[in-house]
Design a protein around this motif. Structure first.
Motif, mmCIF file in Angstrom:
data_model
loop_
_atom_site.group_PDB
_atom_site.id
_atom_site.type_symbol
_atom_site.label_atom_id
_atom_site.label_comp_id
_atom_site.label_asym_id
_atom_site.label_seq_id
_atom_site.Cartn_x
_atom_site.Cartn_y
_atom_site.Cartn_z
ATOM 1 N N LYS A 1 -0.388 1.514 -5.758
ATOM 2 C CA LYS A 1 0.514 0.386 -5.027
ATOM 3 C C LYS A 1 1.810 1.021 -5.042
ATOM 4 C CE LYS A 1 -2.383 -3.111 -4.938
ATOM 5 N NZ LYS A 1 -2.957 -3.670 -3.524
ATOM 6 N N SER B 1 -18.347 1.232 0.740
ATOM 7 C CA SER B 1 -17.928 0.616 -0.539
ATOM 8 C C SER B 1 -19.288 -0.339 -0.934
ATOM 9 C CB SER B 1 -16.933 -0.521 -0.396
ATOM 10 O OG SER B 1 -16.954 -1.096 0.740
ATOM 11 N N GLY C 1 -16.153 -1.234 4.974
ATOM 12 C CA GLY C 1 -17.463 -2.082 4.392
ATOM 13 C C GLY C 1 -18.588 -1.160 4.080
ATOM 14 N N ARG D 1 -4.754 -11.434 9.213
ATOM 15 C CA ARG D 1 -5.597 -12.314 8.201
ATOM 16 C C ARG D 1 -5.712 -13.511 8.866
ATOM 17 N NH1 ARG D 1 -6.881 -9.331 3.265
ATOM 18 N NH2 ARG D 1 -7.570 -11.452 2.719
ATOM 19 N N HIS E 1 0.244 -7.900 9.636
ATOM 20 C CA HIS E 1 -0.692 -8.193 8.700
ATOM 21 C C HIS E 1 -1.166 -9.549 8.365
ATOM 22 C CE1 HIS E 1 -2.418 -8.198 4.470
ATOM 23 N NE2 HIS E 1 -3.222 -7.314 4.963
ATOM 24 N N HIS F 1 0.738 -1.229 -0.062
ATOM 25 C CA HIS F 1 -0.011 -0.018 0.118
ATOM 26 C C HIS F 1 0.873 1.331 0.015
ATOM 27 C CE1 HIS F 1 -2.774 -2.825 2.212
ATOM 28 N NE2 HIS F 1 -3.752 -2.627 1.025
ATOM 29 N N CYS G 1 -9.479 -8.115 -0.635
ATOM 30 C CA CYS G 1 -10.416 -7.468 0.369
ATOM 31 C C CYS G 1 -10.794 -8.764 1.171
ATOM 32 C CB CYS G 1 -11.607 -7.049 -0.283
ATOM 33 S SG CYS G 1 -12.952 -6.514 1.031
ATOM 34 N N SER H 1 -11.971 -6.186 -8.445
ATOM 35 C CA SER H 1 -12.867 -5.121 -7.703
ATOM 36 C C SER H 1 -12.315 -5.365 -6.478
ATOM 37 C CB SER H 1 -14.122 -5.269 -7.734
ATOM 38 O OG SER H 1 -14.573 -4.971 -9.335
ATOM 39 N N PHE H 2 -11.992 -6.325 -5.830
ATOM 40 C CA PHE H 2 -11.816 -6.988 -4.483
ATOM 41 C C PHE H 2 -10.314 -6.742 -4.348
ATOM 42 C CE2 PHE H 2 -16.144 -8.665 -4.310
ATOM 43 C CZ PHE H 2 -16.539 -7.930 -3.364
ATOM 44 N N ASN I 1 -3.448 -8.983 -0.220
ATOM 45 C CA ASN I 1 -4.473 -7.920 0.621
ATOM 46 C C ASN I 1 -5.548 -7.887 0.299
ATOM 47 O OD1 ASN I 1 -2.015 -6.787 1.788
ATOM 48 N ND2 ASN I 1 -1.469 -5.460 0.046
#
Ligand code: HEM
Length: 540
Positions: free
Chosen positions: A413, A345, A342, A163, A159, A135, A485, A477-478, A483
């Motif tokens: 990115k 979007s 959430g 996850r 991270h 990111h 979504c 899209s996700f 990373n």
């Protein structure tokens, strides 16, 4: 390594302060300091000439890559990459400029960016070397404003833990368990709209406000097992705080622009006590306090009973508390993150679904009859949620909305360590732009109708997960890779519940068909004015 400006700016600030001090105390001794300041200003001028004129033409390692024509040293190619409806311009550039998967272009003040145009590069970035790309500072800055993560978001290790321990809460199976709660909230919104229509059947419904409120409430229930009740209480305090959070979470554009050149995060961290005194800071504190109360109750219950899910606390926070991994402050941060990531979007996807269905009465009718047949009014809420997931046309419409209207049409990115992409040497800190909407609609990946809104592409056994695309990376899209979504199953479930509840009960006719598709100039693909509709109640 610090950038030129990151070194220059503190030096200049020190010299300017010294000069001011000299003028106030001993003006006759100011000459050496004035000379130093002049040298500093000259070095800035030379750097500007190098960076904006010489570097792009002679020194960049990417000088052999194609660049769109018409670059200016001040605005770069900005005229071609404006955020509102960027994808049309990006598509034109990608399709007309001969390239082998990478194009270089320039943002304002000649900031160099690599535009990825080839699906093989996307695959390489996300599956071969996923941790080489991360990111950018701007995204971390945005996330840092809403969490207390000191403007750094998460380390690679942090991270992975995030996850790993949250994944069970976001699986398809767990999401199914949360669908009855989503359906209940959707029904509540439909009933409130019905009441408004009964008062005046001619009224034009402004969906944006309803969708915002239902999304906050649904997200509160799903993420934290807590109903914020903004649907029933349109003037409540928390609603205004959420509105503020939503409107301002990305921060002022000028700060994001400066961040391209100077990493302001240490200064912003230093200034965060001041930020917390602004009205946005106070709103964040208020929401944070609400989340803290919920988290504290859950931690207490868990300490006393040893389980939360056993007592039907299925929300994400309960699963996170049970994992025993997250300290209270991180549970609150996660809550803040989910409430920001959430509702906006997913709510935007619902708006686009209503936009498409409102313009296509036949599609609307077909969808309505599938929903009414599959989910009769007599069906219990507990059964209806999972049932919705098995309706093929509903899933197809939702998938097509997500494909055609990616919330982030251009995904920025940054290269985290020196690496290669398509055989090209790409140094650390190179800015990358993934043209999400281009891939999502690319006719080479999706077939000749790739640019059209056509839910039928998702029908059929093989097509239900791929939409008939020839690559697993065609739908971005996700995002993709590590990373991707984490909330995508929930987003799909919330979208399905809300679209089904609205379409089942109302015949939708757009009141602003001509203008509803006009985009807001922003990094997110959102309509400027939202969806205004005239609704007719459908008796089922
Ligand atoms: C239609 C709705 C949604 C869209 C289009 C969307 C899109 C995205 C995108 C593009 C990313 C960045 C991926 C990347 O960096 O490559 C992302 C990340 C994320 N999303 Fe979503 N999202 C949606 C709904 C949700 C929901 C409902 C949640 C609720 C929990 C959520 C939580 C997150 C989180 C926590 C991340 C960061 C993941 C990470 O860095 O590991 N999103 N989303």
């Amino acid at each position: 390594m610090p950038t030129f400006l990151e070194i220059w700016l503190p030096l200049w600030a020190c010299t300017s302060s010294a000069l001011l001090f000299k003028y106030l105390t001993d003006p006759s001794g100011a000459k050496p300091v004035t000379t130093l300041l002049t040298l500093e200003l000259c070095s800035l001028g030379l750097w500007a000439i190098y960076w904006m004129i010489l570097y792009p033409s002679y020194f960049t390692p990417f000088r052999h890559l194609p660049t769109p024509p018409g670059r200016s040293w001040l605005y770069g190619n900005r005229n071609k990459f404006i955020p509102d409806n960027a994808w049309e311009d990006v598509r034109t550039v990608i399709e007309t400029l001969p390239n082998n998967g990478l194009i270089r272009y320039y943002e304002a003040f000649s900031r160099e960016v690599l535009l990825v145009t080839n699906i093989e590069a996307i695959k390489e970035m996300n599956s071969v070397k996923p941790f080489d790309f991360g990111h950018p500072k701007q995204v971390k800055y945005m996330l840092g404003r809403i969490t207390s993560s000191k403007f750094n978001f998460l380390s690679e290790h942090g991270h992975k833990l995030f996850r790993k321990h949250l994944r069970p809460a976001f699986t398809v199976t767990h999401t199914k368990k949360l669908m009855p709660a989503m359906w209940k909230k959707s029904g509540e919104m439909v009933r409130i709209i019905e009441t408004e229509l009964q008062r005046n059947p001619e009224t034009v419904i402004d969906f944006r406000d309803y969708i915002r409120r239902v999304m906050w409430d649904t997200s509160g229930v799903v993420m934290m097992g807590h109903d914020f009740q903004t649907l029933g209480d349109p003037d409540g305090g928390i609603r205004d705080r959420f509105a503020k959070l939503l409107a301002e979470f990305s921060g002022p554009a000028w700060i994001r622009l400066i961040m391209y050149y100077i990493d302001l995060r240490p200064i912003l961290t230093f200034l965060s006590p001041l930020f917390m005194k602004t009205s946005l800071g106070r709103s964040l504190n208020y929401i944070r306090h609400n989340i803290w109360q919920v988290v504290a109750q859950k931690e207490d219950k868990f300490r006393k009973t040893g389980s939360l899910q056993k007592y039907d606390d299925l929300d994400i926070t309960s699963v996170s508390v049970e994992s025993g991994i997250f300290p209270t402050s991180e549970l609150i941060d996660n809550g803040m993150l989910f409430l920001t990531a959430g509702p906006n979007s997913t709510g935007t996807a619902i708006e686009w679904a209503l936009y498409e269905l409102g313009r296509r009465p036949e599609m609307q009718k077909r969808l309505r009859s599938e929903i009414i047949d599959g989910c009769p009014v007599s069906m219990a809420a507990d059964e209806i949620g999972p049932k919705l997931q098995s309706l093929p046309y509903l899933s197809a419409v939702c998938n097509e909305v997500i494909r055609c209207y990616p919330f982030v049409p251009l995904s920025p990115k940054v290269v985290e360590k020196d690496t290669t992409l398509l055989g090209e040497r790409v140094p650390k800190d190179t800015a990358i732009q993934v043209a999400v909407e281009f891939f999502n609609r690319d006719t080479k990946l999706w077939g000749p109708d790739g640019d059209e809104f056509n839910p039928d592409r998702w029908l059929g056994e093989d097509a239900s997960t791929t939409g008939g695309a020839i690559s697993n990376f065609a739908m971005l899209s996700f995002g993709a890779g590590p990373n991707i979504c984490i909330g995508q199953n929930q987003a799909r479930a919330m979208l399905a519940c809300l679209v089904a509840a609205i379409v089942r009960r109302f015949d939708i006719q757009l009141a602003n068909a001509e203008t509803a598709g006009k985009l807001r100039p922003a990094p997110f693909k959102k309509s400027e004015e939202g969806i205004m509709a005239k609704l007719k109640i459908v008796n089922v």
